[in-house]
Design a protein around this motif. Sequence first.
Motif, mmCIF file in Angstrom:
data_model
loop_
_atom_site.group_PDB
_atom_site.id
_atom_site.type_symbol
_atom_site.label_atom_id
_atom_site.label_comp_id
_atom_site.label_asym_id
_atom_site.label_seq_id
_atom_site.Cartn_x
_atom_site.Cartn_y
_atom_site.Cartn_z
ATOM 1 N N LEU A 151 79.047 36.798 74.157
ATOM 2 C CA LEU A 151 80.551 37.243 73.892
ATOM 3 C C LEU A 151 81.123 38.214 73.065
ATOM 4 O O LEU A 151 81.839 39.231 73.125
ATOM 5 C CB LEU A 151 81.548 35.785 73.780
ATOM 6 N N ASN A 183 82.895 29.353 67.768
ATOM 7 C CA ASN A 183 83.123 28.965 68.985
ATOM 8 C C ASN A 183 84.746 29.083 69.293
ATOM 9 O O ASN A 183 85.452 27.757 69.269
ATOM 10 C CB ASN A 183 82.542 27.474 69.120
ATOM 11 N N PRO A 184 85.174 30.237 69.509
ATOM 12 C CA PRO A 184 86.655 30.149 69.827
ATOM 13 C C PRO A 184 87.485 29.398 70.811
ATOM 14 O O PRO A 184 86.682 29.326 71.946
ATOM 15 C CB PRO A 184 87.064 31.739 69.791
ATOM 16 N N GLY A 185 88.596 29.055 70.469
ATOM 17 C CA GLY A 185 89.281 28.332 71.755
ATOM 18 C C GLY A 185 89.611 29.191 72.850
ATOM 19 O O GLY A 185 89.470 30.473 72.473
ATOM 20 N N VAL A 186 89.875 28.685 73.836
ATOM 21 C CA VAL A 186 90.422 29.571 75.109
ATOM 22 C C VAL A 186 91.820 30.437 74.738
ATOM 23 O O VAL A 186 91.514 31.626 75.157
ATOM 24 C CB VAL A 186 90.805 28.600 76.263
ATOM 25 N N MET A 187 92.446 29.759 73.818
ATOM 26 C CA MET A 187 93.682 30.650 73.549
ATOM 27 C C MET A 187 93.308 31.806 72.618
ATOM 28 O O MET A 187 93.901 33.019 73.007
ATOM 29 C CB MET A 187 94.784 29.638 72.836
ATOM 30 N N VAL A 203 90.624 33.417 72.884
ATOM 31 C CA VAL A 203 89.840 34.440 74.140
ATOM 32 C C VAL A 203 90.762 35.206 74.660
ATOM 33 O O VAL A 203 90.862 36.282 75.130
ATOM 34 C CB VAL A 203 88.882 33.698 74.990
ATOM 35 N N VAL A 204 91.894 34.339 75.232
ATOM 36 C CA VAL A 204 93.274 34.912 75.940
ATOM 37 C C VAL A 204 93.602 35.988 75.065
ATOM 38 O O VAL A 204 93.959 37.058 75.660
ATOM 39 C CB VAL A 204 93.971 33.828 76.237
ATOM 40 N N VAL A 214 90.515 37.916 80.940
ATOM 41 C CA VAL A 214 89.534 36.796 80.469
ATOM 42 C C VAL A 214 88.281 36.965 81.459
ATOM 43 O O VAL A 214 86.958 36.992 80.951
ATOM 44 C CB VAL A 214 89.977 35.612 80.210
ATOM 45 N N ALA A 215 88.529 36.936 82.730
ATOM 46 C CA ALA A 215 87.514 36.871 83.826
ATOM 47 C C ALA A 215 86.443 38.327 83.535
ATOM 48 O O ALA A 215 85.297 38.103 83.542
ATOM 49 C CB ALA A 215 88.089 36.957 85.027
ATOM 50 N N ALA A 261 84.533 37.738 80.350
ATOM 51 C CA ALA A 261 83.524 36.984 80.617
ATOM 52 C C ALA A 261 82.411 37.545 81.460
ATOM 53 O O ALA A 261 81.291 37.265 81.281
ATOM 54 C CB ALA A 261 84.066 35.544 81.261
#
Lengths: 81, 81
Positions: A17, A55-59, A61-62, A72-73, A76
């Motif tokens: 990532l 290990n970042p959170g989803v937010m 990464v968004v 994000v897709a 990824a």
Amino acid sequence: MPIASPKHALDPALLALGIAIKALRKTHGISQEELAHRSHIDRSYMSSIERGMQNPGVMTVVQIAAGLGVSVAELAAKARL
Amino acid sequence: MPIASPKHALDPALLALGIAIKALRKTHGISQEELAHRSHIDRSYMSSIERGMQNPGVMTVVQIAAGLGVSVAELAAKARL
């Protein structure tokens, strides 16, 4: 300096990532500082994410994907996650 | 019962991710308990994620995607993230 994720630092997925974020950032000619600013996160945290130490959170990464102007897709997929 | 993410609970992105996980889980005919088991995470935490109450880390998302047998990119695309 942010503390590395004790449990997950340098996990292959997090390394991938980070490499993908850095590659997309370079493709777009954006400095790490500028991407951190666009993503509303701290520059040293951004640096730590790019090195696979977090290990970042989803937010987060968004926010980074938005800062890069990709989904994000797409991010990824770039990281082959 | 896991504590909801104080900062991000019910954020649209997290709601969308939870809905996508649940939809893919149902498509594959997997119970929440089974997906939690496959993903190596606690069932109540899985339930909380599916309801958009959590801001899971990348590693948890990687584990859930693996538990569903899809890539993180496919899961993110399903969630339109």
